[in-house]
Design a protein around this motif. Structure first.
Motif, PDB file in Angstrom:
ATOM      1  N   PRO A   1       0.809  -1.226   0.000  1.00 13.27           N
ATOM      2  CA  PRO A   1       0.000   0.000   0.000  1.00 13.27           C
ATOM      3  C   PRO A   1       0.838   1.270   0.000  1.00 13.27           C
ATOM      4  O   PRO A   1       0.470   2.269  -0.628  1.00 13.27           O
ATOM      5  N   GLU A   2       1.982   1.254   0.702  1.00 14.03           N
ATOM      6  CA  GLU A   2       2.833   2.442   0.731  1.00 14.03           C
ATOM      7  C   GLU A   2       3.420   2.733  -0.655  1.00 14.03           C
ATOM      8  O   GLU A   2       3.537   3.892  -1.066  1.00 14.03           O
ATOM      9  N   PHE A   3       3.788   1.674  -1.374  1.00 19.10           N
ATOM     10  CA  PHE A   3       4.312   1.851  -2.736  1.00 19.10           C
ATOM     11  C   PHE A   3       3.219   2.375  -3.644  1.00 19.10           C
ATOM     12  O   PHE A   3       3.457   3.238  -4.504  1.00 19.10           O
ATOM     13  N   LEU A   4       1.998   1.868  -3.448  1.00 21.45           N
ATOM     14  CA  LEU A   4       0.856   2.338  -4.238  1.00 21.45           C
ATOM     15  C   LEU A   4       0.656   3.836  -4.038  1.00 21.45           C
ATOM     16  O   LEU A   4       0.503   4.594  -5.001  1.00 21.45           O
ATOM     17  N   ILE A   5       0.677   4.280  -2.773  1.00 17.54           N
ATOM     18  CA  ILE A   5       0.504   5.698  -2.479  1.00 17.54           C
ATOM     19  C   ILE A   5       1.647   6.509  -3.087  1.00 17.54           C
ATOM     20  O   ILE A   5       1.447   7.613  -3.619  1.00 17.54           O
ATOM     21  N   GLY A   6       2.856   5.949  -3.031  1.00 18.59           N
ATOM     22  CA  GLY A   6       4.007   6.643  -3.598  1.00 18.59           C
ATOM     23  C   GLY A   6       3.871   6.869  -5.093  1.00 18.59           C
ATOM     24  O   GLY A   6       4.213   7.939  -5.611  1.00 18.59           O
TER      25      GLY A   6
END
Length: 325
Positions: free
Chosen positions: A227-232
């Motif tokens: 999810p953090e990579f998605l937000i990035g």
């Protein structure tokens, strides 16, 4: 020889020191009771009762056996109770799969509630994609799971289903952030950041089908497991994404908006094998559904609220709901 049966008879005779009363208590005739005691003595090679006096007395061998027999019979009962408890799902290890995107707060709450409601069961949680969970459930590698629907449930027993409506994650600079709600058609021409298809093929295909039917055909589909990579990726302008809201709301470079008419609802269902399911698997599914619908929503909402004030126009994520049956 049925040693335990003979020992039970022996203990009653030893406590009563009267063959007639012992037979009455055991609901049997005296001759078979006497034969049982004699067979036990023959097997052990020692007399257990002194029958030379008018009163029956224990011999030294009988006194030793009485203590040992009581202990052995008590341990037998404990063993039987433990086996019954394990049969009913109250003991042992339950191997359960959870999706990789399950929030940390939900995992902690799930383990805590399992420890409270299934105190004798060790829950071995494994981070596994929906597709891999289905393979492990079929091969016996997992006892229960939480999977993204739709899935082929032919060989599975389904538990309660948790649904959460998804919104869209946009770069903070996107003109669409001025809207209180975003329609899927408003996203036309945008790239889409989505989880890899191998993680949950059914949910992946359904997501794209719903988007296309509503007029959103992504220019390009990029993949993000974390999810953090998605937000990035979204914050870098590499596309838009669909999310519950709490994770995106903590990132100032993106904005979360609900989707008009709520077309996308993520469905997570508790599952267990149809053949020889673990006795605790059903309880695990009910606990997990309750945690995801109650604790996750409240914990994540609390975290997002404590992170500071909401940007102007920021919308609240819609809560989880549970569907049984």
């Amino acid at each position: 020889m049925d040693l335990l049966r003979h020992l039970r008879i022996f203990v009653v005779v030893a406590e009563e020191l009267h063959f007639g009363r012992a037979a009455e208590l055991l609901g049997m005739a005296q001759p078979p009771l006497s034969r049982s005691i004699r067979r036990l003595e023959d097997d052990l090679g020692a007399e257990l009762f002194d029958r030379t006096h008018r009163q029956v007395r224990l011999t030294p061998s009988g006194a030793v056996l009485l203590d040992e027999a009581r202990d052995l019979l008590a341990r037998e009962e404990r063993t039987r109770a433990l086996v019954r408890r394990a049969r009913d799902g109250g003991l042992g290890t339950l191997r359960a799969g959870v999706p990789p995107d399950t929030p940390a707060a939900a995992l902690g709450a799930l383990l805590a509630e399992c420890a409270e409601r299934l105190p004798g069961v060790r829950v071995d949680l494994q981070e596994v994609t929906t597709d891999e969970q289905l393979r492990l459930l079929a091969s016996g590698g997992l006892d229960a799971g939480l999977v993204h629907r739709p899935v082929d449930a032919t060989e599975l027993l389904l538990g309660p289903e948790v649904r959460v409506e998804l919104g869209v994650v946009l770069p903070r600079t996107s003109p669409l952030t001025r809207l209180p709600e975003v329609g899927l058609a408003d996203l036309a021409g945008q790239d889409l950041v989505l989880f890899p298809r191998a993680s949950a093929p059914g949910w992946y295909d359904r997501t794209l089908d719903i988007c296309r039917a509503a007029g959103f055909v992504p220019g390009r589909v990029r993949h993000a497991r974390n999810p953090e990579f998605l937000i990035g990726l979204v914050s870098a302008g590499c596309g838009v994404a669909f999310d519950q809201g709490p994770v995106a709301r903590k990132e100032p470079r993106v904005a979360w908006r609900p989707l008009a008419n709520r077309p996308l609802a993520q469905r997570i269902c508790a599952v267990r094998p149809r053949r020889s399911p673990h006795a605790a698997a059903r309880a695990f599914g009910e606990i997990a559904a309750g945690v995801l619908s109650r604790d996750t929503a409240s914990v994540l909402h609390g975290e997002s609220s404590s992170a500071g004030g909401e940007p102007p126009g920021e919308q609240e994520p819609r809560p989880w709901s549970v569907v049984f049956g």
